[in-house]
Write an enzyme that holds these catalytic residues in place. Structure first.
Site, PDB file in Angstrom:
ATOM      1  N   GLU A 207       0.815  -1.222   0.000  1.00  0.00           N
ATOM      2  CA  GLU A 207       0.000   0.000   0.000  1.00  0.00           C
ATOM      3  C   GLU A 207       0.842   1.263   0.000  1.00  0.00           C
ATOM      4  O   GLU A 207       0.556   2.203  -0.738  1.00  0.00           O
ATOM      5  CB  GLU A 207      -0.961   0.020   1.192  1.00  0.00           C
ATOM      6  CG  GLU A 207      -2.116  -0.955   1.063  1.00  0.00           C
ATOM      7  CD  GLU A 207      -1.737  -2.389   1.377  1.00  0.00           C
ATOM      8  OE1 GLU A 207      -0.620  -2.602   1.912  1.00  0.00           O
ATOM      9  OE2 GLU A 207      -2.538  -3.296   1.097  1.00  0.00           O
TER      10      GLU A 207
ATOM     11  N   HIS B 189     -11.178  -3.849   9.259  1.00  0.00           N
ATOM     12  CA  HIS B 189     -11.764  -3.820   7.911  1.00  0.00           C
ATOM     13  C   HIS B 189     -13.077  -3.043   7.879  1.00  0.00           C
ATOM     14  O   HIS B 189     -13.921  -3.288   7.015  1.00  0.00           O
ATOM     15  CB  HIS B 189     -12.061  -5.241   7.417  1.00  0.00           C
ATOM     16  CG  HIS B 189     -10.857  -6.047   7.026  1.00  0.00           C
ATOM     17  ND1 HIS B 189      -9.978  -6.546   7.933  1.00  0.00           N
ATOM     18  CD2 HIS B 189     -10.407  -6.455   5.807  1.00  0.00           C
ATOM     19  CE1 HIS B 189      -9.027  -7.231   7.302  1.00  0.00           C
ATOM     20  NE2 HIS B 189      -9.267  -7.186   6.014  1.00  0.00           N
TER      21      HIS B 189
HETATM   22  C1  LIG Z   1      -2.417  -4.322   4.350  1.00  0.00           C
HETATM   23  C2  LIG Z   1      -3.422  -5.193   3.695  1.00  0.00           C
HETATM   24  N1  LIG Z   1      -3.564  -5.146   2.351  1.00  0.00           N
HETATM   25  C3  LIG Z   1      -4.472  -5.909   1.740  1.00  0.00           C
HETATM   26  C4  LIG Z   1      -5.276  -6.743   2.464  1.00  0.00           C
HETATM   27  C5  LIG Z   1      -6.340  -7.577   1.777  1.00  0.00           C
HETATM   28  N2  LIG Z   1      -5.887  -8.955   1.730  1.00  0.00           N
HETATM   29  C6  LIG Z   1      -6.197  -9.814   2.704  1.00  0.00           C
HETATM   30  S1  LIG Z   1      -5.440 -11.274   2.516  1.00  0.00           S
HETATM   31  C7  LIG Z   1      -4.719 -10.782   1.076  1.00  0.00           C
HETATM   32  C8  LIG Z   1      -3.832 -11.710   0.351  1.00  0.00           C
HETATM   33  C9  LIG Z   1      -2.699 -12.123   1.205  1.00  0.00           C
HETATM   34  O1  LIG Z   1      -1.902 -12.998   0.512  1.00  0.00           O
HETATM   35  P1  LIG Z   1      -0.813 -13.866   1.247  1.00  0.00           P
HETATM   36  O2  LIG Z   1       0.030 -13.004   2.117  1.00  0.00           O
HETATM   37  O3  LIG Z   1      -0.117 -14.651   0.218  1.00  0.00           O
HETATM   38  O4  LIG Z   1      -1.658 -14.802   2.216  1.00  0.00           O
HETATM   39  P2  LIG Z   1      -2.713 -15.938   1.789  1.00  0.00           P
HETATM   40  O5  LIG Z   1      -4.042 -15.265   1.724  1.00  0.00           O
HETATM   41  O6  LIG Z   1      -2.307 -16.509   0.497  1.00  0.00           O
HETATM   42  O7  LIG Z   1      -2.671 -16.912   2.904  1.00  0.00           O
HETATM   43  C10 LIG Z   1      -5.073  -9.477   0.775  1.00  0.00           C
HETATM   44  C11 LIG Z   1      -4.624  -8.749  -0.400  1.00  0.00           C
HETATM   45  C12 LIG Z   1      -5.112  -6.759   3.860  1.00  0.00           C
HETATM   46  N3  LIG Z   1      -5.874  -7.517   4.647  1.00  0.00           N
HETATM   47  N4  LIG Z   1      -4.171  -5.994   4.447  1.00  0.00           N
END
Ligand SMILES: Cc1ncc(C[n+]2csc(CCOP(=O)(O)OP(=O)(O)O)c2C)c(N)n1
Ligand SMILES: [Mg+2]
Lengths: 339, 335
Positions: free
Chosen positions: A71, A140
């Site tokens: 971000e 959120h």
């Molecule tokens: C700072 C932030 N940016 C975006 C999100 C939205 N978001 C939640 S989980 C996710 C994907 C995360 O991917 P990863 O770290 O690979 O974990 P996975 O879901 O694959 O376990 C996103 C973009 C968030 N919760 N927090």
């Protein structure tokens, strides 16, 4: 605001709030080659709330750019691109994550024009899905309007209808300075008439969405709908409430609010952000400082979010932000002279 | 211990049969917890969204094998497995999911915030990358207070592109803090492939930039993860500093409840599902004589009963009082 009364001659179509925003982005991408979209999962996924939808298929990955989960960096890239000739629309998946990008939004985007003595412009648009009601809990569900509204150099808007969501986004793109748009998540599926083609809704202008003489209710985003629902109920009891959709937090439309309070003599502010030090404080203060103060015949009432993070439990979550019955009871007590 | 240890995978040399059976039970508990959560959601018993870790059970359990209640973990939005691996009670987890007062967070946090600070679980996190610096802080505490506990910091492939990741690894390294960074690379951050979003081929390669050991392991191979963790935990406890372990795995379900899986193929999902980490571990346990098929069935049945009891406990538990919306915002004044 009824789009047909605003634009009687214009063709319109029923669209959801999300579709209206997508329509605005498609129009912008078509009209102006310097417009790009940036954000997490806005491409094939279509955005966390399906707002960008199929735009990647229509405009390609060079203009609908998926960012890594970064971000601060992503917002900063948008700021740098805006500074040098592009017009980025940057989507945060949730407004809460703008907290990670405060540096670029508050220290850079908001201040560059000023710090550089007017020699620079940052025409970037930040779109922020915001608010509670989805069971997504404390990280959120926040409402950051007052946070960003506190920063000179930023403009902050909060549409409550599909037509305004589109018009304010197109206005934000034409604005030479950074604009933050809060999109309430509970509104995304809400439908309403939307004028076709390009138009703008002016930033800094509130809308009187229901006229009345007994009390002024200034509300924003989802609260506009709760205020209108309350006003319809109150009308059955003979209480005619005037409802103002704030639409713009910064700049705030002093004239419309003052004129209404001069007429009604009573003011209720309804907003989802935390009650203390929030948008309602500013509205109350601008009345207290203006000629409308003399017309007040009851104390100003603020209905805002609880002094707490948004809880997960659905009943607590509802209790943490103003609901229609809360508006009803405060207005009834106000007109009965009980406060 | 068996002769000719070289041919025996680490886990079967290192852990007692009892510990291995407990590990299998936890893996089943995780799978069944997730399925129970999913079903409760479908039946409208819980609201919000959830991020299920089905398919990633081996990585979570193997990562926590050598941890005690004094050791800490920080987890992610996809954190149910980490909680169970660290020893959480599924009844209190379900209660949290159902928003009940008996839940780990008294119904205030929900799926994305389950924590149990008393047993070293510093919590799931709604913010991608949010736990990384916190884990380093927990390791700093251990160092300052002269304790030998370690912190295991779970995060996803998506999180390694947040600034917090880089800042946290650097500080852990310069201060040689006892933290183990476990990146569960399940190939996607939501819809975004790690191969698109991350400049290096292996996330473990990023360890080089922070002068710590980095290793990529098959995250669905219980023993491989446990072995890498064993080395990293020993290093941390010995005061030699942090490590980065990249655990390659796959989530079977969509990112969250609103995922339409448009970014990956059915074949890909089915291919990974055909290589179930739990069945793989079970087969290995049987092959190494830790248990027989009936024993494995019994463990699964027991986990099933625990999950059913957990759901009942959650359903019957009381909700928080509406008047308590602002409770826990600050410490309560002493009466
Ligand atoms: C700072 C932030 N940016 C975006 C999100 C939205 N978001 C939640 S989980 C996710 C994907 C995360 O991917 P990863 O770290 O690979 O974990 P996975 O879901 O694959 O376990 C996103 C973009 C968030 N919760 N927090
Ligand atoms: Mg991932």
């Amino acid at each position: 605001m009824n789009a047909q009364t605003l634009f009687p001659e214009v063709q319109q179509r029923e669209m959801s709030f999300a579709e209206a925003i997508r329509d605005a982005m498609a129009i912008a991408l078509e009209r102006d080659p310097t417009v790009i979209l940036m954000g997490e999962d806005i491409g094939v996924y279509g955005g966390a709330f399906q707002v960008t939808g199929d735009l990647i298929e229509r405009f390609g990955a060079d203009r609908v750019i998926d960012t890594p989960i970064s971000e601060l960096g992503g917002a900063g890239v948008a700021v740098g691109a805006a500074l040098t000739g592009l017009k980025p629309i940057f989507e945060f998946q949730f407004s809460d994550f703008a907290a990670l990008a405060m540096e670029q939004i508050v220290n850079q985007a908001a201040k560059l024009r000023y710090m550089l003595g007017g020699e620079a412009a940052v025409p970037v648009v930040f779109r922020m899905p915001s608010g509670s009601g989805t069971g997504a809990a404390a990280q959120h569900s926040q409402s950051f309007e007052a946070w960003f509204g506190h920063v000179p150099g930023l403009k902050v808007v909060q549409p409550s209808t599909p037509a305004d969501a589109k018009g304010l986004l197109l206005a934000a793109l034409e604005d030479p300075d950074p604009v933050i748009i809060f999109e309430h998540k509970l509104l995304y599926k809400m439908k309403g008439p939307v004028p076709l083609g390009h138009y703008t809704t002016p930033i800094g202008k509130a809308a009187v969405v229901r006229e009345g003489s007994a009390v002024t209710i200034v509300a924003s985003a989802i609260m506009v709908h709760r205020a209108l629902e309350a006003a319809a109920e109150l009308a059955k009891e003979g209480i005619e409430a005037e409802v103002i959709d704030l639409r713009s937090v910064r700049p705030i439309d002093r004239a419309t609010i003052i004129a209404s309070v001069r007429k009604t003599g009573k003011l209720v502010c309804v907003y989802e952000g935390v009650r203390t030090l929030g948008v309602g404080a500013e509205i109350s203060a601008l009345i207290a400082e203006s000629e409308a103060f003399d017309y007040l015949d009851a104390p100003i009432q603020r209905l805002g979010g609880a002094e707490a993070p948004i809880p997960y439990n659905p009943d607590l979550e509802r209790a943490a932000v103003p609901q229609t019955p809360d508006i009803l009871s405060v207005v009834r007590r106000l007109v009965r002279g009980e406060v | 211990m068996v002769e000719n240890q070289k041919n025996i995978p680490f886990a079967f040399r290192h852990f007692t049969p009892e510990a291995l059976r407990r590990a299998l039970r936890k893996m089943h508990l995780i799978r069944l917890f997730e399925e129970g959560a999913e079903e409760s959601y479908m039946r409208g018993l819980i609201h919000g969204t959830m991020h299920l870790s089905i398919g990633q059970e081996a990585s979570a359990v193997a990562s926590c094998m050598e941890l005690t209640d004094a050791d800490k973990i920080t987890s992610t939005h996809r954190g149910h497995g980490h909680c169970i691996a660290k020893g959480a009670d599924v009844g209190r987890m379900f209660a949290e999911f159902f928003g009940k007062e008996t839940g780990y967070c008294h119904g205030r946090g929900g799926s994305m915030h389950i924590a149990d600070v008393k047993t070293g679980n510093l919590g799931a996190n709604g913010i991608v990358g949010g736990g990384l610096p916190i884990a380093v802080g927990a390791a700093l505490t251990a160092r300052r207070l002269g304790r030998d506990d370690v912190t295991v910091c779970f995060f996803g492939d998506g999180a390694n592109n947040e600034g917090a990741f880089h800042e946290a690894l650097n500080m852990a390294a310069i201060w040689k803090l006892p933290v183990i960074f476990v990146c569960e690379n399940n190939r996607y951050g939501m819809s975004t492939p790690a191969t698109y979003a991350t400049a290096v081929k292996n996330i473990a390669d990023r360890a080089v930039a922070y002068a710590m050991p980095g290793i990529t392991v098959d995250g669905n191979d219980f023993s491989a993860v446990a072995e890498a963790m064993h080395t990293a935990v020993a290093r941390a406890r010995a005061g030699e500093g942090p490590s980065l372990i990249e655990s390659l795995t796959y989530r079977w379900r969509g990112h969250s409840k609103s995922d339409r899986n448009r970014y990956r193929s059915k074949d890909e999902i089915e291919d990974w599902m055909s290589r179930d980490p739990i069945m793989r571990f079970r087969t290995d346990l049987i092959a190494h004589g830790v248990l027989d098929a009936a024993g494995a069935e019994a463990i699964e049945a027991e986990a099933k009963a625990a999950v059913a009891a957990g759901i009942d406990f959650a359903r019957e538990s009381p909700s928080p009082a509406i008047t308590d919306v602002t409770k826990f915002v600050h410490a309560e004044a002493a009466a």
